[in-house]
Every structure is written in structure tokens, then in C-alpha cells.
Design a protein around this motif. Structure first.
Motif, PDB file in Angstrom:
ATOM      1  N   SER A  35       0.852  -1.190   0.000  1.00 16.03           N
ATOM      2  CA  SER A  35       0.000   0.000   0.000  1.00 16.03           C
ATOM      3  C   SER A  35       0.882   1.233   0.000  1.00 16.03           C
ATOM      4  O   SER A  35       1.743   1.396   0.869  1.00 16.03           O
ATOM      5  N   LEU A  52      -7.441   5.547   2.244  1.00 15.59           N
ATOM      6  CA  LEU A  52      -7.923   4.319   2.882  1.00 15.59           C
ATOM      7  C   LEU A  52      -8.607   3.396   1.873  1.00 15.59           C
ATOM      8  O   LEU A  52      -9.312   2.467   2.258  1.00 15.59           O
ATOM      9  N   ILE A  83      -7.297  -0.075   2.395  1.00 17.69           N
ATOM     10  CA  ILE A  83      -7.889  -0.639   3.607  1.00 17.69           C
ATOM     11  C   ILE A  83      -9.312  -1.110   3.344  1.00 17.69           C
ATOM     12  O   ILE A  83      -9.714  -2.195   3.788  1.00 17.69           O
ATOM     13  N   GLY A 105       2.995   4.411   5.428  1.00 16.43           N
ATOM     14  CA  GLY A 105       1.744   5.127   5.641  1.00 16.43           C
ATOM     15  C   GLY A 105       1.708   5.932   6.927  1.00 16.43           C
ATOM     16  O   GLY A 105       2.678   5.993   7.692  1.00 16.43           O
ATOM     17  N   GLU A 147      -3.763   4.909   8.883  1.00 21.41           N
ATOM     18  CA  GLU A 147      -3.711   3.649   8.153  1.00 21.41           C
ATOM     19  C   GLU A 147      -3.124   2.549   9.031  1.00 21.41           C
ATOM     20  O   GLU A 147      -3.594   1.405   9.007  1.00 21.41           O
ATOM     21  N   GLU A 177      -5.740   1.109  11.267  1.00 22.27           N
ATOM     22  CA  GLU A 177      -6.639   0.210  10.543  1.00 22.27           C
ATOM     23  C   GLU A 177      -5.977  -1.144  10.292  1.00 22.27           C
ATOM     24  O   GLU A 177      -6.612  -2.199  10.421  1.00 22.27           O
TER      25      GLU A 177
END
Length: 313
Positions: free
Chosen positions: A165, A170, A173, A193, A197, A200
């Protein structure tokens, strides 16, 4: 950090597992930007890594041909493992030769069934995910199309996810959340990140991989402080993502590894133009310094997490 020898190798009770060693890269065949600079030196590189305490290696693959090379390398030692998937920056690979996402998915599974004789070498599905910093390699639509089928593969083979990522807000996610019931666990590797993030990712019960790219700025290092040791993994992402003198984290690096330019190649030294798994010791030192805990504690936590996630205990 460059060109300074160290008489100290790591303590023998430190053990490390590099979860992002791209040893199928041409630079380990001595080829840089299409030109040969020196002879292949895979074994030299791996032996140097072992001198610095790296005992196990994951060769992450981002497309089918890369996965085949990674598998062939993995069969050289009981300490080598690999992944298979479509890196977001290679997402347009699926459309090569007028292919589709579905046909590429089928090709991957055919490769697993026919080429991977020793299925135990395949320990994760990926590298896959989203990368919004590099649309010049693959546009957003291609990335979005190539990502979801990996969750079905992880479910079919009961494997963890090896995730990527970069600057996705998001959206990454959200996709992982929708598919979280399909895979046992996973790692978001080369994490750069923000705290939102990270929160999460941790709530999804995933692990976080840290390398030199995760340690560039003071802000990056503040995020690393917030990663619980029981969710942490270490990596080099070689031949990329080395810790450079300009990085905020370089102040914590103690081990100096001699380097030389590829034009003056010397197998006893690293090439300046590529990163190697031996620099795991520097990642370890930086993370331990940032978190203000011992290198031993960080190394053991990362080792146990990695062995557990990849079912190698």
C-alpha cells in the motif's frame, strides 16, 4: 556509512528473517540497466547476509516470470521461501498478449500446480495491492482490477497475504476489509503510511514490514514507534530501500558495511548501486534505536512473528 569496514559481525544469538529479498532482480546476475557489470553473485550475497545474522529469506514476486525465478532460487536452501502475485506496479502485465484478469489468474494457479513441485516453498499470496505514487507504471483502473483475485487465491490455498500500500488514502484498507474473511493473516510490507492507516492495519490483525523506505523521515520513525513488537516484521526490500545517510534513522545505525562502485566490483564488498540482505542488521539497529529497546528484543519479536505468519514454526 559507505566504505567503512567493521570488525564486528552481529552477535550469534541474533537471528533475522528478511521478508523482502528480491534476489531474482537482474542486479544479482551482475546486470544493471541492461548492461553487465560483473558475474552473477547470488551465493556471495547470501553468504554475506548470513555473516550479519540473516538466517532466512523470502523472495517476493510481483509477476509470473518473477515467481518462477524466485521458486527456482528458493529450492537452493531450506531457508529460502517465496510468494506469487501481481505487484500493483506490474498490474498491466495481466493484459499482456490480449489477456484478462481471469486468464492471468488461471496462469498463476497453473504455475503453482505445475512448476512448484515443492509447495512448501510458497508461503504467501502477493506481492499485491495498490500504489498511487507510481501511476506511470500502472494506472489506477489496472491496479484495482488486478488486486481482488489474490484474496480468492489466498482462500483457496489457505495462505497469508503479502500486501503493498502506497499513498492510497484508505482505499486499500477498504478493499482488504471487504475480503478479510478470505485469508488467515498477512503483512503490509515496506510500510510508509500514516498513523490512521496503521491503526486500521492493526485492527485487521495484520503485520507491518519495515525497511529503509519506512525510516526516511522523522515522521516515518514516529510511526515505527507506534508499531507493537508483536505486529512487527523486518525487511530490506533489496536491491532497493537501503538506509541512506540522509535518512533520519541513519543516526541509529552502528554497523558499517563496506561498499564499492560496480565498476570496481569486489565480491568482498557490497555494490553501491544495490541494496543487499546483509543490511538487515542496519534496519534492526534503526528500529531498536527508534523504539529504545534492545536489538535482541526486536530481532526475536520479528523472527517469531514471521515464523508464525508463514506457518514455519
Amino acid at each position: 556509512m559507505e566504505g567503512v569496514d567493521t570488525s564486528k559481525k552481529v552477535d550469534h544469538d541474533l537471528r533475522m528473517f528478511d521478508i523482502a529479498a528480491n534476489l531474482s532482480d537482474e542486479s544479482f546476475q551482475g546486470i544493471y540497466h541492461g548492461k553487465k557489470a560483473h558475474e552473477p553473485d547470488f551465493e556471495v550475497v547470501m553468504n554475506r547476509a548470513r555473516q550479519y545474522g540473516v538466517e532466512k529469506f523470502l523472495f517476493s514476486a510481483g509477476y509470473i516470470e518473477d515467481a518462477v525465478k524466485s521458486y527456482d532460487l528458493a529450492t537452493k536452501s531450506e531457508d529460502y521461501f517465496m510468494t506469487i502475485g501481481v505487484h500493483p506496479c506490474r498490474a498491466t502485465e495481466v493484459y499482456k498478449d490480449e489477456g484478462t484478469v481471469e486468464t492471468y489468474h488461471e496462469k498463476i494457479e497453473k504455475t503453482i500446480e505445475e512448476h512448484f513441485v515443492d509447495k512448501s516453498k510458497l508461503v504467501a499470496v502477493g506481492e499485491c495491492g495498490l500504489d498511487y505514487d507510481r501511476f506511470h507504471y500502472a494506472d489506477k483502473d489496472s491496479q484495482m482490477a488486478a488486486f481482488p483475485f489474490h484474496f480468492d487465491m489466498a482462500e483457496k490455498y489457505n495462505l497469508p497475504m503479502y500486501l503493498h500500500s502506497r499513498a492510497t488514502g484508505l482505499e486499500f484498507i477498504d478493499i482488504v476489509k471487504k475480503n478479510r474473511d478470505k485469508f488467515p493473516t498477512g503483512v503490509v510490507h515496506s510500510y510508509t503510511g500514516d498513523e490512521e492507516e496503521l491503526k486500521e492495519i492493526l485492527e485487521l490483525d495484520l503485520y507491518v514490514g519495515i525497511n529503509g523506505c519506512s525510516l526516511k523521515t522523522e515522521e516515518n520513525c514516529e510511526i515505527v514507534k507506534k508499531i507493537p513488537l508483536d505486529r512487527l516484521m523486518l525487511e530490506t526490500d533489496c536491491p532497493y530501500c537501503d538506509i541512506r545517510n540522509s535518512h533520519f534513522s541513519s543516526q541509529y545505525v552502528k554497523t558499517k558495511i563496506p561498499k564499492v562502485a560496480k565498476k570496481k566490483y569486489n565480491p568482498e564488498k557490497m555494490c553501491k548501486e544495490r541494496n543487499e540482505p546483509c543490511t538487515m542488521i542496519q534496519v534492526l539497529e534503526a528500529v531498536a534505536g527508534i523504539k529504545d529497546v534492545s536489538e535482541k528484543e526486536v530481532a526475536e519479536a520479528a523472527w517469531e512473528n514471521t515464523m508464525k505468519m508463514f506457518k514455519l514454526e
